[in-house]
Design an enzyme around this catalytic site. Structure first.
Site, PDB file in Angstrom:
ATOM      1  CG  ASP A 489      26.574  43.291 -36.952  1.00  0.00           C
ATOM      2  OD1 ASP A 489      26.916  44.043 -37.685  1.00  0.00           O
ATOM      3  OD2 ASP A 489      25.555  43.354 -35.996  1.00  0.00           O
ATOM      4  CD  GLU A 492      31.635  48.238 -38.385  1.00  0.00           C
ATOM      5  OE1 GLU A 492      31.476  47.696 -37.057  1.00  0.00           O
ATOM      6  OE2 GLU A 492      31.230  47.386 -39.289  1.00  0.00           O
ATOM      7  CG  ASP A 654      22.794  48.787 -39.222  1.00  0.00           C
ATOM      8  OD1 ASP A 654      22.515  47.690 -39.670  1.00  0.00           O
ATOM      9  OD2 ASP A 654      22.807  49.178 -38.117  1.00  0.00           O
TER      10      ASP A 654
END
Ligand code: MIG
Length: 971
Positions: A489, A492, A654
């Site tokens: 997760d 980025e 999400d």
């Protein structure tokens, strides 16, 4: 008090309540002290006007047996529009295969960033010549330099790619997207500056473009090229809860284009890939009144490195792209089982209860997950000593394993920085010693902020990082968290400061600068479009006291989105670099690292930002290969880049518990097939906000036909495990049983992906490329070539309309009842009560199935096989199955089986060295016109068969056919 504009996973929840964004921020976070951007980027010296850019002229051309090399020189005074023009460029054209052509334009001095071969390996240069045989032909004009790509087989057609000014509309042009001044077009010369590169190609008017991502496109899977100006695809990795028409987690500068000639009825696809990690805008535009559309690349750096793929089928384009960047990793069969996750399983106890509750409800659970609740103080590679004690975790996971179940934990990108000298956190201490973390320009460690407080970030360019990462993963497992796979997760990378948190930050402060969803003061109060919690309360039930809670069937678009012109919004800090890409967050350093953060080898974040996620996926894959020798690594990651599929799968981030997002799923899954990351799926039942019974029911059914099948939920929202409502439990049991029945089909499709790059999930038009009515269809999809899924995507309906491709030449039969669909006009309205998902099989297919779906994929695999043959009117059917042990990372033993039916006969051939233990127990043949006189298997008469004339169905039962040898079934 400061209004936080960070794009976190719950930012839209914040937008919809309007109050949650106001929380304390530590005062010292506000400074962005190290983020002094590239000194030469003084905006005052740049014209920001492309109309005077001179373009280049070509000279010194040298041809070779693999292509050509030539020099390009600036044709006039530099325009210095958004950077400094390079005087001299080198163009290299390489015919790499018969179907792949590379055109690379770089500054002759090699100053610009290029992706190192060690990061993404590409095939070596060709040793034989394809210049005369390639279907792609490079054509050029010397002055002003321009090039265009044609097909050798179709030289007079509109070029596939065409940068000639004479092929493009006349400039200057007023903003093509009216509210975005950056879409005014001053001119189309080739621009090659240190901080700005621009290249434009003409396209046929409103052509069919797919890909360019990651994005949730309001236009659907087929990109908007023409209406209201077009689209802007921005490339800049960004942590943001699934926005519409904005840049998000991953970056994929590849598109698939499809052209259909109505006169000749010929269809051909090709692909164009820009091999670059640069922040960029890619514009798909049609100026008003223009007779052509165009694509324009605007990049912040790097070089122009284009690959063209000739197809001509969409499958071939995707395969050719895979051959370049790398084919997807092998997926073990257990990863096709059902996965259960949520943010908010706060203890091992609660986690175990979920496993038990699933078993008690007889809903198959294959893989149990934990989110960051698992961690001690939000720290990677830990488990909380009180709520998830290591020895109890070990016992729990081993118990799962003894039941053929698996465990996957989350791993965040950020590494906590110790709060003070007595704070002993090994992964940091070791990494610090080994120099594995990203630096500031002055060589100090770059500090960001994520859940655990202040953090550092692994630098994958440093030579010590792989060993450190592998060691940390090993220690975690050794400490009890004996994971089967890893969930990556926040890669980025996400960081809560804007750029660096600054030297002198108070490292002892570990509080997160805002409330988490579900905390007091931040309740989750959003529901699907059709559910009114103010009227019906919080349950989300389909009916309350006998009343339907949803009384309309429209899918309301309630979400606010920022327009395409986000980059042009006033008040957004877009100071650097001089050209402002349309980053939805504004400044490039918002919610991520500063663009001047420094990597080993001197690489700056501005150039390599988009690759961090992929590099983490690669490192994790290599670590798992070492720690779990011989096994297929399972990784699911958020931020992806070309070649990510070689290391990892992906979830769509999400999303929201909204009907709209149930539909958006499908385009996401299709996009990632193009990107060669086929193992993909969405958070089933929706992540952000509360779901409700009806939405969760439909979603559990849809995701059963999607590669990666996981139910995941936000912290603080209504529980949404599949047993939560009776109707959802029933719908899930049915759908999962069907999925497990189809497991041999899925694993065969994924073997073909890993062996050849063939996309497992397909848009309808891929299989029917001459049927333009399908080109925009994204409410249905095909699994392989033979399974057509027609899900319900709106509330409060009991029918669904679907396309049945083939123009009447293909018989589509219901997967469950085997009845043929009557689809005059190519469409049909199907019965679709809640709990039923329409699935149809294509005439001409032969599907190897598991006859007895079990609680896990392992149990399912130990049962016998069945075969479902659906004859086309011409009485033929064909199918293949790839069988292996489902766990060993190839090369390993495998078997290829083919099923091919002709009139009254089915041939089974079998090839390979894997021994298939289970036999074929039952064969169902659909489309048999007449009752057979006798039935035999390899010349032996069979007694146990039945014929149902209404369904034209022959069922041969209680056979035990060995799939390791050739067989013939006759009737
Ligand atoms: O900023 O770990 O996308 O799946 O549940 C939120 C908590 C951090 C974002 C992930 C989501 C996960 C959540 N994470």
């Amino acid at each position: 008090m400061i209004f936080l504009t960070l794009g976190l996973c719950f930012v839209v929840a914040r937008l919809s309540f309007g109050v949650l964004g106001i929380h304390h921020l530590h005062s010292q976070d506000v400074l962005v002290s190290e983020a002094n951007y590239l000194a030469e980027s003084d905006p005052t010296t740049f014209s920001k006007n492309l109309s005077s850019c001179p373009g280049y002229s070509l000279h010194s051309l040298q041809e070779s047996k693999i292509g050509l090399i030539a020099q390009l020189s600036l044709s006039g005074p530099p325009c210095n529009a958004f950077g400094t023009d390079f005087e001299n460029l080198t163009i290299q054209v390489t015919y790499e295969t018969d179907s792949r052509l590379r055109v690379r334009i770089a500054d002759s001095g090699n100053k610009q960033f290029t992706i190192p071969e060690s990061i993404i390996a590409r095939p070596p240069p060709p040793t034989t010549s394809f210049t005369q045989s390639s279907d792609l032909v490079f054509n050029y004009e010397s002055s002003p330099f321009s090039f265009w790509i044609t097909r050798r087989s179709n030289p007079d057609a509109i070029p596939l790619f065409d940068t000639r000014l004479s092929s493009l509309p006349e400039t200057p042009l007023a903003p093509v997207i009216t509210d975005d001044t950056s879409t005014a077009l001053d001119g189309f010369p080739l621009v090659f500056e240190d901080q700005y590169l621009q290249l434009t190609s003409a396209l046929p008017l409103n052509t069919n473009i797919y890909g360019l991502g990651e994005v949730i496109a309001s236009s659907g899977f087929r990109r908007n090229v023409a209406s209201n100006g077009g689209s802007i695809q921005t490339l800049w990795a960004r942590d943001i809860a699934d926005p519409v028409d904005q840049n998000m987690y991953g970056n994929h500068p590849i598109y698939l284009e499809h052209r259909f000639n109505e006169t000749t009825n010929e269809a051909q696809s090709h692909g164009v890939f820009l091999f670059s990690s640069s922040g960029a805008d890619i514009l798909l535009l049609t100026p008003p009144g223009a007779s052509q559309s165009l694509i324009q690349y605007r990049m912040l750096g790097g070089v122009l490195d284009f690959y063209f793929f000739s197809g001509p089928s969409p499958h071939a384009v995707i395969e050719q792209y895979g051959a370049l960047v790398g084919l997807p990793s092998w997926i073990p069969s257990w990863a096709f089982g059902f996965h259960l996750c949520r943010w908010g399983y706060v203890s091992l106890n609660e986690t175990m209860q979920q496993v038990q509750a699933m078993r008690a409800a007889k809903i198959p659970l294959e893989v149990m997950w934990n989110d960051i609740d698992l961690y001690h103080a939000f720290r990677d590679f830990t488990s909380d000593p009180v709520s998830f004690p290591g020895d109890e975790m070990r016992a729990f996971i081993q118990e799962l394993a003894s039941n053929n179940q698996h465990y996957i934990p989350i791993l965040d990108a950020a590494i906590p920085h110790p709060t003070n000298v007595t704070d002993v956190y090994d992964p940091y201490i070791r990494g610090h010693e080994m120099g594995t973390f990203i630096k500031n320009p002055d060589g100090s460690e770059y500090i960001g902020e994520v859940w655990p407080g202040y953090t550092v970030f692994p630098d994958w360019f440093a030579s010590s990082t792989q060993g450190w990462w592998t060691e940390s993963l090993k220690n975690w497992s050794d400490g009890g968290v004996e994971y089967s796979g890893i969930w990556l997760d926040m890669n980025e990378i996400s960081s809560f400061c804007q750029g660096s948190c600054g030297t002198g930050a108070d490292l002892s402060n570990t509080s997160v600068p805002f409330l988490l969803p579900g905390d007091t003061g931040a309740p989750v109060i959003d529901y699907p479009e059709c559910y009114d919690a103010l009227v019906f309360g919080p349950s989300g039930n389909l009916t309350i006291n006998g009343t339907l809670t949803c009384t309309s069937n429209s899918t309301l678009s309630t979400l606010t989105k920022r327009g395409l012109g986000a980059g042009a919004e006033k008040g957004v800090n877009l100071n650097t670099p001089p050209y402002a890409i349309h980053n939805g967050a504004g400044d490039l350093s918002i919610n991520t690292l500063a663009t001047n953060a420094t990597h080993a080898g001197g690489f700056v974040e501005l150039d390599v930002h988009n690759m961090w996620g992929m590099m983490e996926e690669k490192a994790t894959h290599l670590a798992l290969q070492e720690l779990q020798p011989g096994k297929r690594p399972v990784i699911i990651a958020r931020s992806t880049f070309p070649s990510s599929g070689k290391w990892s799968g992906h979830w769509l981030g999400d999303n929201f518990s909204k009907w709209e997002y149930l539909y958006y799923n499908i385009q996401g899954i299709l996009q990632f097939q193009i990107f060669q990351i086929p193992f993909v799926g969405a958070d089933t039942c929706g992540f952000n906000g509360n779901t409700d019974e009806e939405l969760c029911n439909r979603w559990m059914q849809l995701s059963a036909f999607v590669p990666f099948y996981r139910n995941h939920n936000e912290r603080g929202a209504l529980s949404q495990e599949p047993y939560r409502w009776n109707s959802v439990a029933n719908a899930s049991r049915t759908a999962i049983a069907t999925r497990y029945t189809l497991l041999p089909y899925w694993t065969t499709l994924f073997a073909n992906a890993s062996l050849r790059g063939t996309p497992p999930v397909r848009a309808l038009w891929y299989e029917f490329p001459t049927e333009p009515e399908l080109f925009a269809v994204d409410k249905q999809f095909l699994v392989g070539g033979d399974i057509l899924v027609t899900p319900v995507l709106t509330p409060n309906v009991s029918t669904v309309e679907g396309h049945f491709p083939g123009r009447g030449q293909v018989t589509w039969r219901d997967f469950y009842t085997h009845a043929a669909v009557n689809a005059s006009n190519g469409t049909a309205t199907l019965s679709a009560p809640l709990g039923h998902i329409n699935v149809h099989i294509r005439g001409g297919s032969a599907l190897l199935l598991h006859a007895m779906p079990g609680y896990t994929t392992t149990e399912t695999r130990t049962g016998p096989f069945s075969l479902l043959v659906s004859l086309e009117s011409t009485e033929h059917a064909f199918g293949t199955a790839y069988i292996d042990d489902g766990i060993t990372n190839p090369p390993s033993e495998s078997r290829d089986i083919t099923f091919s039916a002709t009139t009254n006969q089915l041939h089974i051939s079998s090839d390979g060295n894997f021994n298939v233990e289970q036999t074929l127990q039952q064969i169902t043949i659909l489309g048999v016109n007449e009752r057979p006189v006798k039935v035999s298997v390899s010349r032996e008469n069979i007694e146990n068969w039945q014929f149902m004339s209404g369904l034209q169905k022959l069922v041969i039962s209680d056979v035990s056919i060995d799939l390791n040898s050739a067989q013939t079934v006759s009737w």
